[in-house]
Design a protein around this motif. Structure first.
Motif, PDB file in Angstrom:
ATOM      1  N   GLU A 273      95.316  51.844  46.441  1.00 46.50           N
ATOM      2  CA  GLU A 273      96.388  52.502  47.168  1.00 46.50           C
ATOM      3  C   GLU A 273      96.354  52.110  48.641  1.00 46.50           C
ATOM      4  N   TYR A 274      97.529  52.183  49.268  1.00 46.55           N
ATOM      5  CA  TYR A 274      97.640  51.788  50.671  1.00 46.55           C
ATOM      6  C   TYR A 274      97.128  52.886  51.600  1.00 46.55           C
ATOM      7  N   PHE A 275      96.334  52.474  52.577  1.00 53.18           N
ATOM      8  CA  PHE A 275      95.914  53.356  53.659  1.00 53.18           C
ATOM      9  C   PHE A 275      95.466  52.472  54.814  1.00 53.18           C
ATOM     10  N   GLN A 276      95.252  53.070  55.950  1.00 53.82           N
ATOM     11  CA  GLN A 276      94.655  52.381  57.090  1.00 53.82           C
ATOM     12  C   GLN A 276      93.477  53.207  57.598  1.00 53.82           C
ATOM     13  N   LYS A 277      92.363  52.545  57.755  1.00 56.36           N
ATOM     14  CA  LYS A 277      91.171  53.185  58.304  1.00 56.36           C
ATOM     15  C   LYS A 277      90.647  52.303  59.431  1.00 56.36           C
ATOM     16  N   VAL A 278      90.580  52.851  60.623  1.00 57.19           N
ATOM     17  CA  VAL A 278      90.222  52.075  61.810  1.00 57.19           C
ATOM     18  C   VAL A 278      88.983  52.684  62.452  1.00 57.19           C
ATOM     19  N   GLY A 279      88.039  51.825  62.849  1.00 60.03           N
ATOM     20  CA  GLY A 279      86.878  52.351  63.552  1.00 60.03           C
ATOM     21  C   GLY A 279      85.789  51.331  63.752  1.00 60.03           C
ATOM     22  N   VAL A 280      84.823  51.693  64.575  1.00 60.28           N
ATOM     23  CA  VAL A 280      83.643  50.870  64.808  1.00 60.28           C
ATOM     24  C   VAL A 280      82.688  51.060  63.640  1.00 60.28           C
ATOM     25  N   VAL A 281      82.209  49.957  63.096  1.00 60.59           N
ATOM     26  CA  VAL A 281      81.310  50.021  61.938  1.00 60.59           C
ATOM     27  C   VAL A 281      79.862  49.887  62.396  1.00 60.59           C
ATOM     28  N   THR A 282      78.960  50.058  61.480  1.00 54.42           N
ATOM     29  CA  THR A 282      77.534  49.971  61.792  1.00 54.42           C
ATOM     30  C   THR A 282      77.080  48.516  61.868  1.00 54.42           C
ATOM     31  N   PRO A 283      75.961  48.262  62.541  1.00 55.29           N
ATOM     32  CA  PRO A 283      75.401  46.904  62.529  1.00 55.29           C
ATOM     33  C   PRO A 283      75.125  46.403  61.110  1.00 55.29           C
ATOM     34  N   GLU A 284      74.763  47.320  60.210  1.00 51.98           N
ATOM     35  CA  GLU A 284      74.498  46.932  58.827  1.00 51.98           C
ATOM     36  C   GLU A 284      75.755  46.395  58.150  1.00 51.98           C
ATOM     37  N   THR A 285      76.900  47.000  58.454  1.00 49.35           N
ATOM     38  CA  THR A 285      78.162  46.527  57.874  1.00 49.35           C
ATOM     39  C   THR A 285      78.526  45.151  58.414  1.00 49.35           C
ATOM     40  N   VAL A 286      78.323  44.944  59.715  1.00 43.78           N
ATOM     41  CA  VAL A 286      78.570  43.616  60.294  1.00 43.78           C
ATOM     42  C   VAL A 286      77.695  42.576  59.609  1.00 43.78           C
ATOM     43  N   ASP A 287      76.447  42.926  59.360  1.00 41.54           N
ATOM     44  CA  ASP A 287      75.526  41.999  58.695  1.00 41.54           C
ATOM     45  C   ASP A 287      76.003  41.670  57.286  1.00 41.54           C
ATOM     46  N   ILE A 288      76.478  42.681  56.554  1.00 40.54           N
ATOM     47  CA  ILE A 288      76.973  42.438  55.194  1.00 40.54           C
ATOM     48  C   ILE A 288      78.178  41.500  55.215  1.00 40.54           C
ATOM     49  N   ILE A 289      79.120  41.758  56.135  1.00 38.95           N
ATOM     50  CA  ILE A 289      80.308  40.894  56.234  1.00 38.95           C
ATOM     51  C   ILE A 289      79.886  39.469  56.570  1.00 38.95           C
ATOM     52  N   ASN A 290      79.006  39.305  57.532  1.00 34.47           N
ATOM     53  CA  ASN A 290      78.566  37.959  57.924  1.00 34.47           C
ATOM     54  C   ASN A 290      77.835  37.251  56.792  1.00 34.47           C
ATOM     55  N   ARG A 291      77.093  38.033  56.002  1.00 33.08           N
ATOM     56  CA  ARG A 291      76.404  37.417  54.861  1.00 33.08           C
ATOM     57  C   ARG A 291      77.417  36.969  53.808  1.00 33.08           C
ATOM     58  N   MET A 292      78.480  37.757  53.613  1.00 32.41           N
ATOM     59  CA  MET A 292      79.543  37.352  52.693  1.00 32.41           C
ATOM     60  C   MET A 292      80.213  36.072  53.180  1.00 32.41           C
ATOM     61  N   VAL A 293      80.539  36.028  54.477  1.00 34.74           N
ATOM     62  CA  VAL A 293      81.195  34.850  55.052  1.00 34.74           C
ATOM     63  C   VAL A 293      80.357  33.603  54.820  1.00 34.74           C
TER      64      VAL A 293
END
Length: 325
Positions: A273-293
């Motif tokens: 479903e459509y929604f928007q969620k905006v915010g600063v994420v944790t360093p752990e989330t940044v690490d997960i995204i970078n590992r995916m990339v």
């Protein structure tokens, strides 16, 4: 007029990862050379006349490259600026970002190669199905009789020029054609068909994004997102930490669409479903995204504004196959 070097990751996007604004440089790790170098963005993520096709008169046409340079890429900085406000994003902007993400996934050489391989496999499978019908004795006789009747001159020519051709097809002849190891068949579906087919998929894919949930993730102070030469992709982080890529494609509702917009912000699209969620994420989330990339198969470059980041995540890369430039 299109330039010779067509950027499949546009410079307007790569500017979001600069460490040197004046010279427009990023740090790039090259998985082929295993080197990290400060690199000008006009020197990476491009191929000669990548989007050149033939027009209806069989002349070279750069219409697609010109469309990208004129109508699509100039909008990106404005879209990024809007996202960076951290406010609710209107539907028109969401649609434009969706189109850019879909296009960025489709326009890279790796996706083009996949489309071509898939098309060739489809045609080969279809041919095998048709050939399999000729394993029936009556079907083989009927097609030879039809050939003799419709084109007797060519039939006689084949008899004269091919001593092994007796004027009949045996069951074994057909089986040899079907056999993958003996099938001497080259299928070229054509660059025009591949490129035009890819660009026809942009809007249908973008429409899938619009209907799903949007996470606008801002990196906390001291942390940054990285990107690659294949920056938009489908992935799923499993509970055991294993990352699955593609994962059923864009239509699967439990997949994640990952797109680092710049070093400070990343978009993740998921959910039914459509929604928007905006915010600063944790360093752990940044690490997960970078590992995916950096774990995505067949990427050549990891790109960042920080040398230590491309060094850290380069261990996840495997070198892509060599391609002709």
């Amino acid at each position: 007029m299109a330039t010779k070097q067509a950027h499949f990751v546009p410079k307007t996007y790569l500017r979001g990862f600069l460490f040197d604004e004046k010279k427009e440089r990023v740090y790039a790790y090259n998985s082929r050379s295993n080197l990290i170098t400060p690199t000008k963005i006009d020197k990476i993520c491009s191929q000669s006349y990548l989007y050149r096709v033939k027009d209806k008169d069989d002349n070279d046409s750069d219409e697609i490259e010109e469309m990208l340079a004129k109508d699509i890429e100039p909008k990106y900085q404005g879209l990024l600026n809007t996202v960076r406000l951290g406010e609710w994003i209107d539907k028109t902007t969401i649609a434009d970002i969706s189109t850019f993400i879909a296009l960025q996934h489709l326009r890279v050489p790796g996706t083009m190669d996949f489309f071509e391989e898939t098309g060739i496999k489809f045609l080969k499978d279809a041919l095998k199905d048709e050939l399999s019908k000729l394993l029936d004795d009556n079907a083989r006789k009927a097609i030879i009789d039809e050939f003799k009747k419709d084109d007797p001159v060519r039939f006689e020519k084949l008899l004269k020029e091919n001593p092994d051709f007796t004027g009949e097809l045996s069951r074994q002849d057909i089986q040899d054609m079907i056999d993958e190891n003996n099938m001497k068949l080259t299928i070229d579906i054509g660059k025009n068909n591949v490129i035009r087919g890819i660009f026809e998929q942009v809007l249908p894919i973008a429409e899938k994004f619009i209907r799903r949930g949007w996470h606008i993730m801002f990196a906390p102070d001291g942390y940054e997102f990285i990107t690659s030469d294949m920056p938009a992709f489908v992935a799923k982080l499993m509970p055991d930490g294993v990352i699955h890529f593609s994962f059923g494609g864009f239509g699967r509702l439990d997949s994640d669409i990952i797109f680092p917009m710049a070093k400070d912000v990343c978009i993740v699209i998921n959910g039914p479903e459509y929604f928007q969620k905006v915010g600063v994420v944790t360093p752990e989330t940044v690490d997960i995204i970078n590992r995916m990339v950096s774990s995505r198969p067949n990427i050549q470059y990891l790109i960042s504004a920080q040398r230590p980041l491309v060094k850290k995540y380069s261990r996840y890369l495997t070198s892509p196959p060599q391609m002709q430039e």
